[in-house]
Write an enzyme that holds these catalytic residues in place. Structure first.
Site, PDB file in Angstrom:
ATOM      1  N   HIS A  65       0.712  -0.961  -0.202  1.00 35.14           N
ATOM      2  CA  HIS A  65       0.174   0.233  -0.324  1.00 35.14           C
ATOM      3  C   HIS A  65       1.043   1.475   0.095  1.00 35.14           C
ATOM      4  CE1 HIS A  65      -3.946  -1.768   1.735  1.00 35.14           C
ATOM      5  NE2 HIS A  65      -3.559  -2.210   0.555  1.00 35.14           N
ATOM      6  N   TYR A  85      -9.019   5.148   7.653  1.00 37.52           N
ATOM      7  CA  TYR A  85      -9.708   5.283   9.224  1.00 37.52           C
ATOM      8  C   TYR A  85     -10.426   6.608   9.407  1.00 37.52           C
ATOM      9  CZ  TYR A  85      -5.069   2.767  10.114  1.00 37.52           C
ATOM     10  OH  TYR A  85      -4.878   1.670  10.220  1.00 37.52           O
ATOM     11  N   PRO A 115      -4.488  -0.273  18.436  1.00 32.65           N
ATOM     12  CA  PRO A 115      -4.329  -0.706  17.955  1.00 32.65           C
ATOM     13  C   PRO A 115      -4.202   0.521  16.492  1.00 32.65           C
ATOM     14  CG  PRO A 115      -5.847  -1.173  18.060  1.00 32.65           C
ATOM     15  CD  PRO A 115      -5.520  -0.291  19.126  1.00 32.65           C
ATOM     16  N   LYS A 122       0.983  -0.559  15.062  1.00 32.24           N
ATOM     17  CA  LYS A 122       2.270  -0.220  15.234  1.00 32.24           C
ATOM     18  C   LYS A 122       2.783  -1.617  15.783  1.00 32.24           C
ATOM     19  CE  LYS A 122       3.847   3.512  12.981  1.00 32.24           C
ATOM     20  NZ  LYS A 122       3.720   2.398  12.069  1.00 32.24           N
ATOM     21  N   TYR A 150       3.830   6.902  10.563  1.00 27.10           N
ATOM     22  CA  TYR A 150       2.299   5.438   9.373  1.00 27.10           C
ATOM     23  C   TYR A 150       3.736   4.503   9.149  1.00 27.10           C
ATOM     24  CZ  TYR A 150      -2.074   2.354   8.566  1.00 27.10           C
ATOM     25  OH  TYR A 150      -2.286   1.581   8.541  1.00 27.10           O
TER      26      TYR A 150
HETATM   27  P1  FAD Z   1       2.176 -11.532  21.602  1.00 30.43           P
HETATM   28  O1  FAD Z   1       2.228 -11.526  19.984  1.00 30.43           O
HETATM   29  O2  FAD Z   1       1.713 -11.278  22.725  1.00 30.43           O
HETATM   30  O3  FAD Z   1       3.584 -13.267  22.039  1.00 30.43           O
HETATM   31  C1  FAD Z   1       3.633 -13.631  23.220  1.00 30.43           C
HETATM   32  C2  FAD Z   1       3.812 -14.890  22.900  1.00 30.43           C
HETATM   33  O4  FAD Z   1       3.896 -15.351  24.495  1.00 30.43           O
HETATM   34  C3  FAD Z   1       2.797 -15.674  23.327  1.00 30.43           C
HETATM   35  O5  FAD Z   1       2.877 -16.385  21.727  1.00 30.43           O
HETATM   36  C4  FAD Z   1       2.327 -15.813  23.999  1.00 30.43           C
HETATM   37  O6  FAD Z   1       1.357 -17.699  23.964  1.00 30.43           O
HETATM   38  C5  FAD Z   1       3.684 -16.650  24.863  1.00 30.43           C
HETATM   39  N1  FAD Z   1       3.339 -15.907  26.380  1.00 30.43           N
HETATM   40  C6  FAD Z   1       2.994 -15.528  27.226  1.00 30.43           C
HETATM   41  N2  FAD Z   1       3.043 -16.468  28.445  1.00 30.43           N
HETATM   42  C7  FAD Z   1       4.166 -17.414  28.397  1.00 30.43           C
HETATM   43  C8  FAD Z   1       4.928 -18.286  29.203  1.00 30.43           C
HETATM   44  N3  FAD Z   1       4.534 -17.487  31.179  1.00 30.43           N
HETATM   45  N4  FAD Z   1       5.489 -18.855  29.475  1.00 30.43           N
HETATM   46  C9  FAD Z   1       5.873 -19.056  27.571  1.00 30.43           C
HETATM   47  N5  FAD Z   1       5.470 -18.321  27.057  1.00 30.43           N
HETATM   48  C10 FAD Z   1       3.936 -17.435  26.786  1.00 30.43           C
HETATM   49  N6  FAD Z   1       0.436  -4.861  15.547  1.00 30.43           N
HETATM   50  C11 FAD Z   1       0.511  -3.823  13.807  1.00 30.43           C
HETATM   51  O7  FAD Z   1       1.917  -4.124  14.472  1.00 30.43           O
HETATM   52  N7  FAD Z   1      -0.376  -3.934  13.771  1.00 30.43           N
HETATM   53  C12 FAD Z   1      -1.563  -3.967  13.392  1.00 30.43           C
HETATM   54  O8  FAD Z   1      -2.013  -3.502  12.849  1.00 30.43           O
HETATM   55  C13 FAD Z   1      -2.001  -4.188  15.008  1.00 30.43           C
HETATM   56  N8  FAD Z   1      -3.300  -4.873  14.598  1.00 30.43           N
HETATM   57  C14 FAD Z   1      -3.995  -5.262  15.761  1.00 30.43           C
HETATM   58  C15 FAD Z   1      -5.171  -5.545  16.355  1.00 30.43           C
HETATM   59  C16 FAD Z   1      -5.601  -6.277  17.654  1.00 30.43           C
HETATM   60  C17 FAD Z   1      -7.173  -6.954  17.610  1.00 30.43           C
HETATM   61  C18 FAD Z   1      -4.325  -7.262  17.908  1.00 30.43           C
HETATM   62  C19 FAD Z   1      -5.328  -7.736  19.425  1.00 30.43           C
HETATM   63  C20 FAD Z   1      -2.964  -6.864  18.068  1.00 30.43           C
HETATM   64  C21 FAD Z   1      -2.925  -5.940  17.097  1.00 30.43           C
HETATM   65  N9  FAD Z   1      -1.703  -5.390  16.840  1.00 30.43           N
HETATM   66  C22 FAD Z   1      -1.173  -5.196  15.712  1.00 30.43           C
HETATM   67  C23 FAD Z   1      -1.167  -5.695  18.113  1.00 30.43           C
HETATM   68  C24 FAD Z   1      -0.248  -6.785  18.085  1.00 30.43           C
HETATM   69  O9  FAD Z   1      -0.451  -8.297  17.726  1.00 30.43           O
HETATM   70  C25 FAD Z   1       0.882  -7.618  19.097  1.00 30.43           C
HETATM   71  O10 FAD Z   1       2.021  -6.041  19.793  1.00 30.43           O
HETATM   72  C26 FAD Z   1       2.477  -8.490  18.759  1.00 30.43           C
HETATM   73  O11 FAD Z   1       1.586  -9.388  18.983  1.00 30.43           O
HETATM   74  C27 FAD Z   1       2.625  -8.470  19.346  1.00 30.43           C
HETATM   75  O12 FAD Z   1       4.153  -9.411  19.030  1.00 30.43           O
HETATM   76  P2  FAD Z   1       4.557 -10.507  21.036  1.00 30.43           P
HETATM   77  O13 FAD Z   1       6.050 -11.463  20.568  1.00 30.43           O
HETATM   78  O14 FAD Z   1       5.583  -8.996  22.001  1.00 30.43           O
HETATM   79  O15 FAD Z   1       3.660 -10.537  22.239  1.00 30.43           O
HETATM   80  C1  DHB Z   2      -5.381  -3.402  10.875  1.00 28.66           C
HETATM   81  C2  DHB Z   2      -5.440  -3.517  12.458  1.00 28.66           C
HETATM   82  C3  DHB Z   2      -5.380  -2.048  12.844  1.00 28.66           C
HETATM   83  O1  DHB Z   2      -4.986  -1.820  13.884  1.00 28.66           O
HETATM   84  C4  DHB Z   2      -4.495  -0.922  11.829  1.00 28.66           C
HETATM   85  O2  DHB Z   2      -3.979   0.000  12.309  1.00 28.66           O
HETATM   86  C5  DHB Z   2      -4.812  -1.262  10.769  1.00 28.66           C
HETATM   87  C6  DHB Z   2      -5.028  -2.236   9.991  1.00 28.66           C
HETATM   88  C7  DHB Z   2      -5.317  -4.588  10.590  1.00 28.66           C
HETATM   89  O3  DHB Z   2      -6.121  -5.503  11.215  1.00 28.66           O
HETATM   90  O4  DHB Z   2      -5.806  -5.456   9.341  1.00 28.66           O
END
Ligand code: FAD
Ligand code: DHB
Length: 391
Positions: A72, A201, A293, A297, A385
């Site tokens: 995009h 948005y 979200p 980021k 962004y």
């Molecule tokens: P997590 O993905 O939470 O991974 C942590 C891992 O650790 C998991 O697999 C978990 O099972 C494991 N764990 C937890 N506790 C333990 C333990 N005690 N022992 C061993 N393992 C454990 N981000 C974006 O950049 N762009 C987006 O568009 C966006 N949209 C989002 C939409 C939604 C609805 C949500 C909920 C989040 C969104 N995010 C987005 C955020 C993004 O998904 C998270 O920031 C990202 O997953 C963070 O990665 P992480 O590896 O730090 O944590």
């Molecule tokens: C999506 C999620 C977001 O938080 C965002 O800012 C843009 C797109 C998505 O899930 O597609």
């Protein structure tokens, strides 16, 4: 068992770090409490920054993303249904974002990890970190009823917001900064073509809405909702009516309705913990910080953290220099706070707040109109962004 780096959590942060270390020849083991299907099944992020895309390319894990992801070059904002476009590519000197779901990124990372022999222990129960501020840290857990122990040089806490790593930093040292927003996002996935070829948005009198996608045939939509909203009160037709209303008639005319095969509510939060290092424990990703979200980021910040951490660990093992390790927390936090600011600001100009009066809404509309007419303001939005540089 012994390794150099024990990585807690196989989310984007943990797995990406495992790949980076493996390429540098640094031995690591990932300890994860869930199984692979559960992690790949979590519907989360959808937008990858240019820096995240570049890293996946550098690691040689970008084949499917390049074939199936959507580049995009711009994004759109709407004020009460009236759209304007931010040309990110033109405003940033060529940077773009990639629409490619977190689930797909995880699948690619797991597939490649299996091929490269990266060690991942799934379904580890009762994970505990020990002696993180001593010179011989170790991790324990239960695996099929047996007690396991992993000795290591360092521990990377990549276990998300609810993990066990962050609480291992004593409360006397740990500072937290937090904003909990008085609303959530109700999101759906549906097997229908997107309403628009780019994201929208939308700020609407009734609240925020986001039109996003996963592919040319799969759409992702979100609407702002009260925190106590119940999913059962949102049958598909009600959701389609509301999102159409908030996106405005011009976009609504292109909204294709269909059954939602995923529907969930996510709360919104800004959260940072400082420092991101204590002794031989490093925090990365959601374990250390959460953003609302709106700016897309979260996943990208997790990737930036582990890029810094992998560089620091590589320098340590190559030359014995602890400089990078000592600087990790400050370096990561400097970028984290900028992303926190952007996500908070973008949320603040696009959402309806409960206490908002007529004046506050006029201020939002004026700010959006200012962005619409100002190349400088659009450049600020665009460069945040697509992702700030990894400095
Ligand atoms: P997590 O993905 O939470 O991974 C942590 C891992 O650790 C998991 O697999 C978990 O099972 C494991 N764990 C937890 N506790 C333990 C333990 N005690 N022992 C061993 N393992 C454990 N981000 C974006 O950049 N762009 C987006 O568009 C966006 N949209 C989002 C939409 C939604 C609805 C949500 C909920 C989040 C969104 N995010 C987005 C955020 C993004 O998904 C998270 O920031 C990202 O997953 C963070 O990665 P992480 O590896 O730090 O944590
Ligand atoms: C999506 C999620 C977001 O938080 C965002 O800012 C843009 C797109 C998505 O899930 O597609």
């Amino acid at each position: 068992m012994r390794t150099k780096i024990a990585i807690i959590g196989a989310g984007p942060a943990g797995l990406m770090l495992a790949h980076l270390l493996q390429r540098d020849g640094i031995d690591a083991v990932v300890v994860e409490s869930r199984n692979r299907d559960y992690i790949e099944g979590r519907v989360r992020a959808g937008v990858l920054e240019q820096t995240t895309v570049n890293l996946l390319e550098r690691l040689g894990i970008s084949g499917r993303m390049c074939r199936e992801g959507l580049i995009h070059t711009g994004t759109n904002l709407a004020i009460d249904g009236e759209l304007f476009r931010i040309d990110m590519e033109a405003l940033t000197g060529g940077s773009t974002v990639m629409v490619y779901g977190q689930q797909e990124v995880m699948r690619d990372l797991f597939d490649d990890a299996a091929e490269r022999g990266i060690k991942i222990i799934f379904e580890a129960e009762g994970v505990q970190l020990h002696e993180v501020d001593g010179s011989h840290p170790f991790v324990t857990w239960r695996e099929h009823g047996a007690e396991r122990r992993l000795d290591c040089d360092f521990i990377a806490g990549c276990d998300g917001f609810h993990g066990v790593s962050r609480p291992c930093i004593p409360e006397t040292i740990r500072k937290t900064f937090e904003r909990v927003y008085p609303f959530g996002w109700l999101g759906i996935l549906a097997e229908v073509p997107p309403a628009n070829h780019e994201l929208i948005y939308a700020n609407h009198e009734r609240g925020f809405a986001l039109a996003s996608m996963r592919s040319a045939t799969r759409s992702r939509y979100y609407i702002q909702c009260p925190l106590d909203e119940k999913l059962e009160d949102w049958p598909d037709e009600r959701f389609w009516d509301e999102v159409s209303l908030r996106l405005g008639p011009a976009t609504a005319a292109h909204v294709v309705r269909g059954p939602a095969f995923e529907k969930s509510i996510a709360p919104l939060r800004s959260f940072v913990t400082e420092p991101m290092r204590h002794g031989r424990l490093f925090l990365a990703g959601d374990a250390a910080h959460i953003v609302p979200p709106t700016g897309a980021k979260g996943l990208n910040l997790a990737v930036a953290d582990v890029t810094f951490l992998a560089e620091a660990l590589a320098a340590y093992y190559r030359s014995g220099s602890a400089l990078g390790i000592d600087h990790y927390s400050d370096r990561a936090l400097a970028r984290v706070w900028k992303a926190e600011r952007f996500s908070w600001w973008f949320t603040s100009i696009t959402h309806r707040f409960p206490e908002m009066d007529g004046f506050a809404r006029k201020m939002q509309v004026a700010e959006l109109n200012y962005i619409r007419g100002s190349r400088a303001a659009q450049t600020m939005l665009a460069e945040n962004y697509v992702g700030l540089p990894l400095q």
